[in-house]
Design a protein around this motif. Structure first.
Motif, PDB file in Angstrom:
ATOM      1  N   LYS A 123       0.855  -1.182   0.000  1.00  0.00           N
ATOM      2  CA  LYS A 123       0.000   0.000   0.000  1.00  0.00           C
ATOM      3  C   LYS A 123       0.886   1.225   0.000  1.00  0.00           C
ATOM      4  N   GLY A 124       0.279   2.378  -0.323  1.00  0.00           N
ATOM      5  CA  GLY A 124       1.059   3.609  -0.309  1.00  0.00           C
ATOM      6  C   GLY A 124       1.246   4.227  -1.677  1.00  0.00           C
ATOM      7  N   GLY A 176       5.128   0.464   3.318  1.00  0.00           N
ATOM      8  CA  GLY A 176       3.842   0.128   2.691  1.00  0.00           C
ATOM      9  C   GLY A 176       3.590  -1.365   2.653  1.00  0.00           C
ATOM     10  N   LEU A 188       0.307   5.746   3.367  1.00  0.00           N
ATOM     11  CA  LEU A 188       0.524   4.454   4.029  1.00  0.00           C
ATOM     12  C   LEU A 188       0.624   4.527   5.548  1.00  0.00           C
TER      13      LEU A 188
END
Ligand code: DER
Length: 231
Positions: free
Chosen positions: A97-98, A209, A103
């Motif tokens: 993620k991010g 992330g 994140l």
């Protein structure tokens, strides 16, 4: 991202929000927009009494735009559910993620929730991280440390950790927490649990992330509008 997959996703997902008086963590990115649209519709139709905790400035704007009740971790340090997107999901539900640069707050909010649910389109569904998502693992860093952190990551884990530059602003992306982001383009599969811990120990690193062992369920919006669920 196909609109139908996003919409079908949220229809399925939000049926899981049965109880009233729920505290809901709202993620960031583009897929979550569908979820918040649908959530707001259900709140209106069913007079649901929920409060929302944002994971970014964008999420806060989304909550306010829909007239949902905005809260925070001071008042609600324990959430019933957090809903968020992902850049990639591997076979064991480890996430990258991010991609949207949020994140750190996303991981904090996800970590405060009893249930962390991810919604993503089918293109995020991978056997191994790096198969679909080619932009690497985002790492949020304190600005003064971005060069030593980038060197430490490359030296210890290979690949290259590149400062994320802004598109419509001169210079690097600055996060909601006033930090920089390095995108670590790793060269091969790793023990993500170990790598996540090791990167976080590098002085100057705020968060990675890599969401390891956090997602309870992932809803994938498929191209035909159906929904695939992975637990
Ligand atoms: O930046 C993030 O972590 C977002 O949640 C991202 O992973 C998903 O963004 P998308 O829904 O726009 O693909």
């Amino acid at each position: 991202k196909s609109e139908s997959s996003g919409t079908s996703l949220t229809v399925v997902l939000l049926f899981s929000l049965q109880q009233n008086n729920q505290v809901v963590g709202v993620g960031s990115g583009s897929t979550i927009v569908y979820a918040v649209d649908r959530l707001a519709e259900r709140v209106r139709q069913e007079k649901l009494n929920i409060v929302c905790v944002p994971t970014s400035f964008q999420a806060r704007q989304l909550i306010l735009k829909h007239g949902l009740s905005l809260s925070d971790l001071d008042r609600h340090p324990e959430l019933d559910v957090a809903i968020d997107g992902a850049d990639e999901v591997d076979a064991s539900l480890t996430l990258i993620k991010g991609g949207g640069g949020c994140l750190t707050q996303e991981k904090i909010v996800a970590g405060c929730a009893k249930h962390f649910i991810v919604i993503a389109d089918y293109r995020k569904d991978s056997k191994a991280l790096g198969q679909q998502w080619k932009k690497g693992v985002p790492v949020e860093v304190i600005p003064i440390a971005y060069v030593p952190v980038s060197r430490a990551i490359a030296r210890r884990f290979g690949g290259e950790a590149v400062l994320r530059m802004a598109v419509s602003k001169a210079g690097p992306v600055v996060t909601d927490n006033s930090n920089f982001i390095l995108d670590w383009k790793f060269e091969h599969a790793q023990n993500w649990k170990e790598v996540n811990t090791a990167i976080k120990m590098i002085p100057g690193v705020v968060e990675t992330g890599l969401f390891v062992g956090m997602a309870e369920r992932v809803y994938f919006g498929m191209e035909d509008g159906s929904v695939k669920i992975r637990d």
